[in-house]
Design a protein around this motif. Structure first.
Motif, PDB file in Angstrom:
ATOM      1  N   GLU A 119      87.869  85.395  88.073  1.00  0.00           N
ATOM      2  CA  GLU A 119      86.666  85.257  87.297  1.00  0.00           C
ATOM      3  C   GLU A 119      86.228  86.673  86.457  1.00  0.00           C
ATOM      4  OE1 GLU A 119      82.516  82.855  87.518  1.00  0.00           O
ATOM      5  OE2 GLU A 119      83.135  84.364  89.356  1.00  0.00           O
ATOM      6  N   GLY A 120      86.327  87.784  87.239  1.00  0.00           N
ATOM      7  CA  GLY A 120      86.197  88.945  86.761  1.00  0.00           C
ATOM      8  C   GLY A 120      87.283  89.825  86.430  1.00  0.00           C
ATOM      9  N   ALA A 121      88.414  89.121  86.049  1.00  0.00           N
ATOM     10  CA  ALA A 121      89.593  89.984  85.749  1.00  0.00           C
ATOM     11  C   ALA A 121      89.728  90.215  84.365  1.00  0.00           C
ATOM     12  CB  ALA A 121      90.933  88.816  85.843  1.00  0.00           C
ATOM     13  N   ASN A 122      90.700  91.109  83.845  1.00  0.00           N
ATOM     14  CA  ASN A 122      90.872  91.582  82.737  1.00  0.00           C
ATOM     15  C   ASN A 122      90.866  90.419  81.682  1.00  0.00           C
ATOM     16  OD1 ASN A 122      91.348  92.845  80.076  1.00  0.00           O
ATOM     17  ND2 ASN A 122      93.022  94.247  81.222  1.00  0.00           N
ATOM     18  N   ARG A 123      89.888  90.362  80.604  1.00  0.00           N
ATOM     19  CA  ARG A 123      89.981  89.349  79.678  1.00  0.00           C
ATOM     20  C   ARG A 123      90.507  89.494  78.366  1.00  0.00           C
ATOM     21  NH1 ARG A 123      86.077  85.446  80.411  1.00  0.00           N
ATOM     22  NH2 ARG A 123      87.559  84.239  79.226  1.00  0.00           N
ATOM     23  N   LEU A 124      91.188  90.788  78.360  1.00  0.00           N
ATOM     24  CA  LEU A 124      92.057  91.050  77.113  1.00  0.00           C
ATOM     25  C   LEU A 124      93.131  90.080  76.830  1.00  0.00           C
ATOM     26  CD1 LEU A 124      92.311  95.105  77.211  1.00  0.00           C
ATOM     27  CD2 LEU A 124      90.740  93.652  75.835  1.00  0.00           C
ATOM     28  N   PRO A 125      93.432  89.698  75.689  1.00  0.00           N
ATOM     29  CA  PRO A 125      94.605  88.807  75.550  1.00  0.00           C
ATOM     30  C   PRO A 125      95.834  89.285  75.827  1.00  0.00           C
ATOM     31  CG  PRO A 125      93.006  88.947  73.338  1.00  0.00           C
ATOM     32  CD  PRO A 125      92.581  90.073  74.230  1.00  0.00           C
ATOM     33  N   ARG A 126      96.693  88.323  76.409  1.00  0.00           N
ATOM     34  CA  ARG A 126      97.975  88.627  76.990  1.00  0.00           C
ATOM     35  C   ARG A 126      98.811  87.985  76.015  1.00  0.00           C
ATOM     36  NH1 ARG A 126      98.264  88.120  83.099  1.00  0.00           N
ATOM     37  NH2 ARG A 126     100.146  89.105  82.916  1.00  0.00           N
ATOM     38  N   GLU A 127     100.308  88.350  76.108  1.00  0.00           N
ATOM     39  CA  GLU A 127     101.287  88.024  75.333  1.00  0.00           C
ATOM     40  C   GLU A 127     101.291  86.515  75.724  1.00  0.00           C
ATOM     41  OE1 GLU A 127     106.114  88.520  74.061  1.00  0.00           O
ATOM     42  OE2 GLU A 127     105.168  89.403  75.811  1.00  0.00           O
ATOM     43  N   ALA A 128     101.623  85.535  74.978  1.00  0.00           N
ATOM     44  CA  ALA A 128     101.923  84.230  75.152  1.00  0.00           C
ATOM     45  C   ALA A 128     102.698  83.463  74.203  1.00  0.00           C
ATOM     46  CB  ALA A 128     100.671  83.333  75.286  1.00  0.00           C
ATOM     47  N   VAL A 129     103.790  83.042  74.469  1.00  0.00           N
ATOM     48  CA  VAL A 129     105.073  82.456  73.445  1.00  0.00           C
ATOM     49  C   VAL A 129     105.337  81.298  74.096  1.00  0.00           C
ATOM     50  CG1 VAL A 129     106.926  82.744  72.279  1.00  0.00           C
ATOM     51  CG2 VAL A 129     105.457  84.727  72.705  1.00  0.00           C
ATOM     52  N   THR A 130     105.420  80.250  73.172  1.00  0.00           N
ATOM     53  CA  THR A 130     106.076  78.865  73.379  1.00  0.00           C
ATOM     54  C   THR A 130     106.785  78.265  72.313  1.00  0.00           C
ATOM     55  OG1 THR A 130     104.014  78.334  74.680  1.00  0.00           O
ATOM     56  CG2 THR A 130     105.599  76.305  73.850  1.00  0.00           C
ATOM     57  N   LEU A 131     108.064  77.816  72.484  1.00  0.00           N
ATOM     58  CA  LEU A 131     108.844  77.167  71.585  1.00  0.00           C
ATOM     59  C   LEU A 131     108.507  75.764  71.511  1.00  0.00           C
ATOM     60  CD1 LEU A 131     112.509  79.012  72.347  1.00  0.00           C
ATOM     61  CD2 LEU A 131     110.428  79.924  71.037  1.00  0.00           C
ATOM     62  N   TYR A 132     108.830  74.927  70.332  1.00  0.00           N
ATOM     63  CA  TYR A 132     108.433  73.575  70.532  1.00  0.00           C
ATOM     64  C   TYR A 132     109.359  72.896  69.520  1.00  0.00           C
ATOM     65  CZ  TYR A 132     105.895  74.314  65.999  1.00  0.00           C
ATOM     66  OH  TYR A 132     105.660  74.465  64.840  1.00  0.00           O
ATOM     67  N   ARG A 133     109.767  71.700  69.798  1.00  0.00           N
ATOM     68  CA  ARG A 133     110.609  70.881  68.895  1.00  0.00           C
ATOM     69  C   ARG A 133     110.133  69.607  68.930  1.00  0.00           C
ATOM     70  NH1 ARG A 133     115.874  68.494  69.809  1.00  0.00           N
ATOM     71  NH2 ARG A 133     115.859  69.680  71.667  1.00  0.00           N
ATOM     72  N   ARG A 134     109.864  68.818  68.111  1.00  0.00           N
ATOM     73  CA  ARG A 134     109.482  67.384  67.770  1.00  0.00           C
ATOM     74  C   ARG A 134     110.659  66.512  68.128  1.00  0.00           C
ATOM     75  NH1 ARG A 134     107.993  66.306  62.689  1.00  0.00           N
ATOM     76  NH2 ARG A 134     109.793  65.227  62.125  1.00  0.00           N
ATOM     77  N   LEU A 135     110.571  65.536  68.918  1.00  0.00           N
ATOM     78  CA  LEU A 135     111.553  64.590  69.378  1.00  0.00           C
ATOM     79  C   LEU A 135     111.590  63.274  68.653  1.00  0.00           C
ATOM     80  CD1 LEU A 135     112.098  65.380  73.145  1.00  0.00           C
ATOM     81  CD2 LEU A 135     113.341  66.384  71.206  1.00  0.00           C
ATOM     82  N   ALA A 136     110.301  62.951  68.432  1.00  0.00           N
ATOM     83  CA  ALA A 136     109.851  61.615  67.799  1.00  0.00           C
ATOM     84  C   ALA A 136     108.638  61.557  67.413  1.00  0.00           C
ATOM     85  CB  ALA A 136     110.383  60.530  68.771  1.00  0.00           C
ATOM     86  N   ALA A 137     108.136  60.657  66.460  1.00  0.00           N
ATOM     87  CA  ALA A 137     106.878  60.508  65.990  1.00  0.00           C
ATOM     88  C   ALA A 137     106.619  58.965  65.934  1.00  0.00           C
ATOM     89  CB  ALA A 137     106.702  61.280  64.848  1.00  0.00           C
TER      90      ALA A 137
END
Length: 252
Positions: A119-137
Motif C-alpha cells: 500500500e505504501g510501496a514505490n508508486r513510480l511506473p515500472r517497465e511492463a511489456v506484453t506481446l499479443y496475437r489475435r487468434l480469432a474474432a
C-alpha cells in the motif's frame, strides 16, 4: 457455487503442476476472509505433503499453477520467475477486434494492497511489456450501447514482465478489455456474456509455461487445457479450431 476440483497435470520429484479453476484462491487472503478453499491446501491434501508456491495466479483466472516440492526446487523456480526466465502464455477473450499482433510496452505503477505490504510501496511506473496475437474474432448480432452488433476477439498473450494484473491492465490500455474483468473491463460487455452465454467469469486462462526445470536446467513446457466451460463458449463463438491443439481438453 464453488469452484470445480483442482486437477494435477504433471508431477515429478521436484514440482507439481495443477489446473486451477477460475474462482479459486491460491492461498488464504485477508481480502477474501469468507473463502474456505485454497489451491495450496488442496494440493497439499492431494499429495499428502508440503508444497511451496512459486508464482501467483489471480483468483478469477483459470489455468496452470506450479508448486515446488522441495525447498531447493522452490528457490530455483522462484529465481526463474523473478529473472524473467519463464515464458508464459495466456488465452483471453477481449472486447472488439484486436489488431493482428503487437507489443504493449506500457509501464505500470504497483497497485496498492494494504494486505501484502504494497500500500505504501514505490508508486513510480515500472517497465511492463506484453506481446499479443489475435487468434480469432467474431461479430454477434447483439446491440451494445449505440452499436447494433458486438465484436470480440480470442487473443494469445505473452507477458514479458510480471506486474500485478498486467494483462488485464494492458488490454484495458489497448482499449480491448478482457471480458469478465469487473475492475478493468466494461460492465455492459460483461453483462452481455452473462445474459447470452451464462458466463460471468473472467475470460483469462493461463495456458502454458516454459521454464528451466529445477533439477536439470533444461527447458520444460507444461500446458493446461481449457476447461469444458471455456470450450463450450469457444464452440458457440466458432473458435475451437483457433485454439492451439495442446490447449484443448482431451476427447472423452
Amino acid at each position: 457455487m464453488s469452484a470445480p476440483a483442482i486437477a494435477i497435470l504433471h508431477r515429478d520429484d521436484h514440482l507439481v503442476a495443477v489446473a486451477k479453476p477460475a474462482g479459486l484462491l491460491v492461498h488464504r487472503s485477508p481480502i477474501d476472509r469468507h473463502e474456505t478453499r485454497f489451491a495450496l491446501q488442496e494440493v497439499r491434501d492431494l499429495l499428502r505433503r508440503h508444497v511451496y508456491p512459486v508464482h501467483r495466479l489471480d483468483k478469477p483466472t483459470s489455468g496452470l499453477l506450479l508448486f515446488a516440492l522441495t525447498p531447493e526446487a522452490a528457490r530455483s523456480l522462484t529465481d526463474a520467475f523473478a529473472a524473467g526466465a519463464v515464458a508464459k502464455r495466456y488465452l483471453a477473450v477481449a472486447r472488439g477486434i484486436v489488431p493482428d499482433d503487437g507489443v504493449i510496452d506500457h509501464p505500470l505503477t504497483e497497485e496498492p494492497d494494504r494486505f501484502d505490504g504494497t500500500e505504501g510501496a514505490n508508486r513510480l511506473p515500472r517497465e511492463a511489456v506484453t506481446l499479443y496475437r489475435r487468434l480469432a474474432a467474431t461479430e454477434l448480432p447483439v446491440a451494445t450501447g449505440r452499436y447494433p452488433t458486438s465484436r470480440y476477439s480470442l487473443v494469445l498473450l505473452e507477458p514479458k514482465t510480471g506486474r500485478r494484473h498486467q494483462l488485464r491492465r494492458h488490454l484495458k490500455h489497448l482499449r480491448h478489455p478482457i471480458i469478465g474483468d469487473t475492475t478493468h473491463g466494461e460492465g455492459r460487455h460483461n453483462r452481455l456474456f452473462r445474459e447470452q452465454f451464462a458466463c460471468g467469469r473472467l475470460l483469462l486462462h493461463a495456458a502454458e509455461l516454459t521454464l528451466p526445470h529445477p533439477a536439470s536446467g533444461r527447458a520444460f513446457t507444461i500446458s493446461a487445457p481449457i476447461d469444458a466451460g471455456l470450450l463450450a463458449l469457444f464452440d458457440r463463438l466458432g473458435w475451437r479450431d483457433a485454439v492451439p491443439p495442446q490447449w484443448l481438453p482431451p476427447a472423452p
